[in-house]
Motif scaffolding. Structure first.
Motif, mmCIF file in Angstrom:
data_model
loop_
_atom_site.group_PDB
_atom_site.id
_atom_site.type_symbol
_atom_site.label_atom_id
_atom_site.label_comp_id
_atom_site.label_asym_id
_atom_site.label_seq_id
_atom_site.Cartn_x
_atom_site.Cartn_y
_atom_site.Cartn_z
ATOM 1 N N ARG A 197 0.856 -1.188 0.000
ATOM 2 C CA ARG A 197 0.000 0.000 0.000
ATOM 3 C C ARG A 197 0.895 1.241 0.000
ATOM 4 N NH1 ARG A 197 -5.116 -1.777 1.948
ATOM 5 N NH2 ARG A 197 -5.499 -3.725 0.858
ATOM 6 N N THR A 198 0.882 2.005 1.050
ATOM 7 C CA THR A 198 1.682 3.217 1.075
ATOM 8 C C THR A 198 3.133 2.902 1.418
ATOM 9 O OG1 THR A 198 -0.278 4.424 1.795
ATOM 10 C CG2 THR A 198 1.827 5.542 2.008
ATOM 11 N N MET A 199 4.043 3.628 0.757
ATOM 12 C CA MET A 199 5.471 3.552 1.052
ATOM 13 C C MET A 199 5.932 4.935 1.499
ATOM 14 S SD MET A 199 6.835 1.070 -2.016
ATOM 15 C CE MET A 199 8.219 0.385 -1.070
ATOM 16 N N TYR A 200 6.881 4.957 2.405
ATOM 17 C CA TYR A 200 7.302 6.202 3.027
ATOM 18 C C TYR A 200 8.827 6.294 3.068
ATOM 19 C CZ TYR A 200 2.652 5.559 5.186
ATOM 20 O OH TYR A 200 1.316 5.334 5.419
ATOM 21 N N TRP A 201 9.281 7.521 3.169
ATOM 22 C CA TRP A 201 10.657 7.816 3.549
ATOM 23 C C TRP A 201 10.612 8.632 4.844
ATOM 24 C CZ3 TRP A 201 14.901 5.663 1.684
ATOM 25 C CH2 TRP A 201 14.879 5.110 0.394
ATOM 26 N N TYR A 202 11.375 8.206 5.827
ATOM 27 C CA TYR A 202 11.580 8.922 7.077
ATOM 28 C C TYR A 202 13.064 9.278 7.174
ATOM 29 C CZ TYR A 202 7.028 7.490 9.006
ATOM 30 O OH TYR A 202 5.684 7.310 9.253
ATOM 31 N N ARG A 203 13.371 10.188 8.084
ATOM 32 C CA ARG A 203 14.770 10.480 8.369
ATOM 33 C C ARG A 203 14.946 10.780 9.855
ATOM 34 N NH1 ARG A 203 15.539 16.319 5.237
ATOM 35 N NH2 ARG A 203 14.296 17.598 6.696
ATOM 36 N N GLN A 204 16.157 10.533 10.317
ATOM 37 C CA GLN A 204 16.483 10.815 11.712
ATOM 38 C C GLN A 204 17.871 11.428 11.778
ATOM 39 O OE1 GLN A 204 16.135 7.486 14.413
ATOM 40 N NE2 GLN A 204 15.924 8.864 16.159
ATOM 41 N N ALA A 205 17.917 12.668 12.228
ATOM 42 C CA ALA A 205 19.183 13.368 12.414
ATOM 43 C C ALA A 205 19.690 13.096 13.821
ATOM 44 C CB ALA A 205 18.994 14.861 12.191
ATOM 45 N N PRO A 206 20.985 13.244 14.051
ATOM 46 C CA PRO A 206 21.558 12.999 15.385
ATOM 47 C C PRO A 206 20.864 13.850 16.441
ATOM 48 C CG PRO A 206 23.296 13.209 13.761
ATOM 49 C CD PRO A 206 22.027 13.587 13.058
ATOM 50 N N GLY A 207 20.444 13.196 17.515
ATOM 51 C CA GLY A 207 19.808 13.901 18.617
ATOM 52 C C GLY A 207 18.373 14.321 18.379
ATOM 53 N N LYS A 208 17.803 13.911 17.241
ATOM 54 C CA LYS A 208 16.431 14.299 16.928
ATOM 55 C C LYS A 208 15.562 13.067 16.735
ATOM 56 C CE LYS A 208 17.488 18.774 14.817
ATOM 57 N NZ LYS A 208 17.241 19.664 13.637
ATOM 58 N N GLN A 209 14.241 13.298 16.805
ATOM 59 C CA GLN A 209 13.311 12.203 16.569
ATOM 60 C C GLN A 209 13.200 11.892 15.082
ATOM 61 O OE1 GLN A 209 9.612 13.388 18.477
ATOM 62 N NE2 GLN A 209 10.180 12.291 20.340
ATOM 63 N N ARG A 210 12.833 10.663 14.804
ATOM 64 C CA ARG A 210 12.596 10.276 13.413
ATOM 65 C C ARG A 210 11.382 11.044 12.901
ATOM 66 N NH1 ARG A 210 13.044 3.976 11.947
ATOM 67 N NH2 ARG A 210 14.918 4.415 13.158
ATOM 68 N N GLU A 211 11.481 11.560 11.671
ATOM 69 C CA GLU A 211 10.396 12.344 11.102
ATOM 70 C C GLU A 211 10.049 11.853 9.699
ATOM 71 O OE1 GLU A 211 11.598 16.439 10.764
ATOM 72 O OE2 GLU A 211 13.173 16.001 9.318
ATOM 73 N N LEU A 212 8.779 12.022 9.354
ATOM 74 C CA LEU A 212 8.309 11.655 8.033
ATOM 75 C C LEU A 212 8.812 12.662 7.013
ATOM 76 C CD1 LEU A 212 6.468 9.878 6.214
ATOM 77 C CD2 LEU A 212 4.615 11.466 6.769
ATOM 78 N N VAL A 213 9.350 12.167 5.914
ATOM 79 C CA VAL A 213 9.821 13.024 4.827
ATOM 80 C C VAL A 213 8.788 13.068 3.698
ATOM 81 C CG1 VAL A 213 11.592 13.338 3.067
ATOM 82 C CG2 VAL A 213 12.235 12.566 5.365
ATOM 83 N N ALA A 214 8.338 11.903 3.270
ATOM 84 C CA ALA A 214 7.395 11.834 2.156
ATOM 85 C C ALA A 214 6.714 10.473 2.144
ATOM 86 C CB ALA A 214 8.104 12.067 0.830
ATOM 87 N N GLY A 215 5.532 10.428 1.520
ATOM 88 C CA GLY A 215 4.809 9.179 1.376
ATOM 89 C C GLY A 215 4.173 9.099 0.007
#
Length: 124
Positions: free
Chosen positions: A32-50
């Motif tokens: 179904r849906t596919m996503y890209w997330y990212r996580q920078a040092p010291g930060k929470q993982r965040e949604l980039v695109a879906g």
């Protein structure tokens, strides 16, 4: 089981481009849906695109106009074209997918999977 394998990360100067790929394999009936997330040092993982299986997309505000998500349903692969990269884009990028398991698994419903991540570094 299902595996998601990312590729295409690396180091680039500000203003440069990278293209990430994520290929899904295993006991898959459909994705179904596919996503890209990212996580920078010291930060929470965040949604980039879906992107849905029909091709509808959504983007986080910081990447709108610079990143493009796409997919090849026949190859169970999702891409992230990243242009005009900035130092604040530096992060580990993760692929994520909502998978309908193959009928042979006997599993009914959606399962969510993560890739192992690929590092993107934007620096001069």
């Amino acid at each position: 089981q299902v595996q998601l394998v990312e590729s295409g990360g690396g180091s680039v100067q500000p203003g440069g481009s990278l293209r990430l790929s994520c290929a899904a394999s295993g006991n898959i009936f459909s994705i179904r849906t596919m996503y890209w997330y990212r996580q920078a040092p010291g930060k929470q993982r965040e949604l980039v695109a879906g992107i849905t299986s029909e091709g509808s997309t959504n983007y986080a505000d910081p990447v709108k106009g610079r990143f493009t998500i796409s997919r090849d349903n026949a190859k169970n692969t999702v891409y992230l074209q990243m242009n005009t990269l900035k130092p604040e884009d530096t992060a580990v990028y993760y692929c994520n997918a909502d998978v309908v398991p193959a009928r042979t698994t006997g599993i009914i419903g959606l399962l969510n999977y993560w890739g192992q991540g690929t590092q993107v570094t934007v620096s001069s």
